[in-house]
Enzyme design. Structure first.
Site, mmCIF file in Angstrom:
data_model
loop_
_atom_site.group_PDB
_atom_site.id
_atom_site.type_symbol
_atom_site.label_atom_id
_atom_site.label_comp_id
_atom_site.label_asym_id
_atom_site.label_seq_id
_atom_site.Cartn_x
_atom_site.Cartn_y
_atom_site.Cartn_z
ATOM 1 N N ARG A 24 0.834 -1.206 0.000
ATOM 2 C CA ARG A 24 0.000 0.000 0.000
ATOM 3 C C ARG A 24 0.868 1.255 0.000
ATOM 4 O O ARG A 24 0.548 2.241 -0.666
ATOM 5 C CB ARG A 24 -0.939 -0.031 1.215
ATOM 6 C CG ARG A 24 -2.052 0.997 1.145
ATOM 7 C CD ARG A 24 -3.095 0.776 2.209
ATOM 8 N NE ARG A 24 -2.547 0.902 3.556
ATOM 9 C CZ ARG A 24 -3.218 0.612 4.674
ATOM 10 N NH1 ARG A 24 -4.462 0.162 4.605
ATOM 11 N NH2 ARG A 24 -2.654 0.769 5.857
ATOM 12 N N LYS B 127 -2.717 6.486 1.347
ATOM 13 C CA LYS B 127 -2.524 6.928 2.727
ATOM 14 C C LYS B 127 -1.545 8.098 2.710
ATOM 15 O O LYS B 127 -0.329 7.909 2.766
ATOM 16 C CB LYS B 127 -1.997 5.759 3.566
ATOM 17 C CG LYS B 127 -2.594 5.730 4.952
ATOM 18 C CD LYS B 127 -2.329 4.427 5.663
ATOM 19 C CE LYS B 127 -2.687 4.535 7.124
ATOM 20 N NZ LYS B 127 -4.136 4.632 7.386
ATOM 21 N N GLU C 273 -16.370 6.307 3.961
ATOM 22 C CA GLU C 273 -15.727 5.841 5.195
ATOM 23 C C GLU C 273 -15.676 6.981 6.198
ATOM 24 O O GLU C 273 -16.298 8.019 5.999
ATOM 25 C CB GLU C 273 -14.343 5.257 4.892
ATOM 26 C CG GLU C 273 -13.364 6.228 4.270
ATOM 27 C CD GLU C 273 -11.942 5.656 4.190
ATOM 28 O OE1 GLU C 273 -11.507 4.992 5.152
ATOM 29 O OE2 GLU C 273 -11.277 5.893 3.179
HETATM 30 C C1 LIG Z 1 -5.268 3.799 7.599
HETATM 31 C C2 LIG Z 1 -6.670 4.070 7.215
HETATM 32 C C3 LIG Z 1 -7.690 3.108 7.377
HETATM 33 C C4 LIG Z 1 -7.469 1.787 8.061
HETATM 34 O O1 LIG Z 1 -6.581 0.954 7.407
HETATM 35 P P1 LIG Z 1 -5.894 -0.263 8.165
HETATM 36 O O2 LIG Z 1 -4.950 -0.814 7.171
HETATM 37 O O3 LIG Z 1 -6.956 -1.228 8.502
HETATM 38 O O4 LIG Z 1 -5.254 0.298 9.380
HETATM 39 C C5 LIG Z 1 -8.953 3.414 6.913
HETATM 40 N N1 LIG Z 1 -9.234 4.611 6.347
HETATM 41 C C6 LIG Z 1 -8.281 5.553 6.187
HETATM 42 C C7 LIG Z 1 -8.659 6.843 5.550
HETATM 43 C C8 LIG Z 1 -6.974 5.319 6.617
HETATM 44 O O5 LIG Z 1 -6.051 6.265 6.450
#
Ligand SMILES: *Cc1c(COP(=O)(O)O)cnc(C)c1O
Length: 341
Positions: free
Chosen positions: A82, A184, A220
């Site tokens: 990722r 991210k 989300e």
């Molecule tokens: C990091 C993150 C998540 C959760 O991802 P994980 O890999 O499960 O920790 C969900 N939404 C956003 C916007 C994020 O930055």
């Protein structure tokens, strides 16, 4: 190895400076060999790319002590992949996957005294990140970067049981269609700060973001993906190109299907459907699943049948199975648990 003298269970989710961090420098088109360092501070030029144009991406994962005393991380290969996707989108050079995993091993080993013991509920949070470090004033990618990993011990997410939270449908949008919602990047968080501060002032725990194009579909929250459970025990999770692909959510989908024998639908979820769900939860590394009890859309309340005092039964099973896998109490699928020592 003597552990630090810390009251692990009373730790919150805050920065605690540990002994060691990892750093690798990118210059003249290549990453150097990387090293562990004790210096927690970074000296940058005032015009560094990250400071002027937010050219930075990050990851988040945890190291745990398992029931039999090993220190492990959970699916770090997916964090490496990722981070690669995130880096490419912001024209940041990729830090190779094998080197990412090696760096996680090294930095966790160097901070072994800071890895909370089994049973404390605490974990070592691991934060890899890359940023443009050389001066950039005309808008373009930096030419020099740092890949770093810091670690900080964090307390149990739920102190005294997982209480369902109340969230609001945000008037702000999180991610544009074809934007950067699926990577991210710090920039996605900078723009969420005003929305979350506003939500907190109004008495809500979190924001539910809708798709900006039609504002009819669930995306989300600021930092966690949604999982819903229907009244006939189907697990439903929103599918969208602007959602961050949560590793926890992907793992829970697998657990639902393969461990619990539940049907799972990954599809567009209309906000109009939410009132018909039996349970809702937010999934991410920090909490695994945080149960949602109430969703408020401009004064209109949706109270999930699972209520405000406990996790819903399916959410709870998912939570217990995944945390059991992470802590070594339940056998993990091949490749999920990465043993450091
Ligand atoms: C990091 C993150 C998540 C959760 O991802 P994980 O890999 O499960 O920790 C969900 N939404 C956003 C916007 C994020 O930055």
């Amino acid at each position: 190895m003597e552990k630090k003298n810390i009251d692990w269970s009373s730790l919150g989710f805050g920065y605690v400076q540990t002994d060691a961090r990892y750093v690798s420098y990118y210059k003249n088109g290549a990453w150097d060999e990387g090293a562990i360092t004790s210096d927690a501070n970074i000296v940058l030029n005032e015009c560094a790319g990250v400071l002027q144009y937010a050219q930075t991406v990050f990851e988040g994962l945890k190291a745990y002590t398992t029931e039999d005393g090993h220190i492990v991380t959970f699916r770090p290969d997916l964090n490496a992949e990722r981070l690669e996707q995130s880096a490419k989108r912001l024209e940041i050079p990729v830090f190779p996957k094998d080197r990412f995993i090696d760096a996680v091993n090294k930095v966790v080993s160097a901070n072994e005294a800071w890895v909370p013991p089994y049973g404390s509920g605490a974990t070592l949070y691991i934060r890899p990140y890359i940023f443009g470090s050389n001066p950039v004033i005309g808008v373009k990618p930096a030419e020099e970067y740092q890949f770093r990993i810091l670690c900080t011990p964090v307390g149990p997410y739920f102190k005294g049981g997982a209480k369902p939270i109340t969230i609001k449908v945000s008037d702000f949008d999180r991610a544009a269609p074809r934007g950067t919602g699926n990577i991210k990047a710090g920039l996605n968080y900078a723009m969420s700060l005003h929305a979350i501060v506003t939500a907190h002032k109004e008495g809500f725990d979190e924001n539910m973001y809708l798709d900006p194009a039609t504002r009819s579909k669930v995306e989300e929250t600021g930092g966690a993906n949604f999982l819903f459970v229907t009244k006939d025990n189907k697990v439903v999770t929103p599918k969208s190109d602007s959602i961050l692909p949560s590793i926890t959510r992907r793992s829970l989908v697998y657990v639902a299907k393969e461990y619990l024998g539940l049907e799972v639908e990954e599809r567009e979820v209309y906000f109009d459907e939410v009132k018909d769900f039996a349970e809702a939860g937010l999934c991410g590394t920090a909490a695994v699943i945080s149960p949602v009890g109430k969703i408020v859309d401009h004064g209109k309340e949706i109270c999930l049948p699972s209520g405000m005092s406990e996790m819903g039964p399916v959410t709870k099973k998912l939570y217990e199975t995944l945390t059991g896998i992470q802590m070594g109490r339940i056998e993990a699928p091949e490749g999920w648990i990465h043993t450091i020592k």
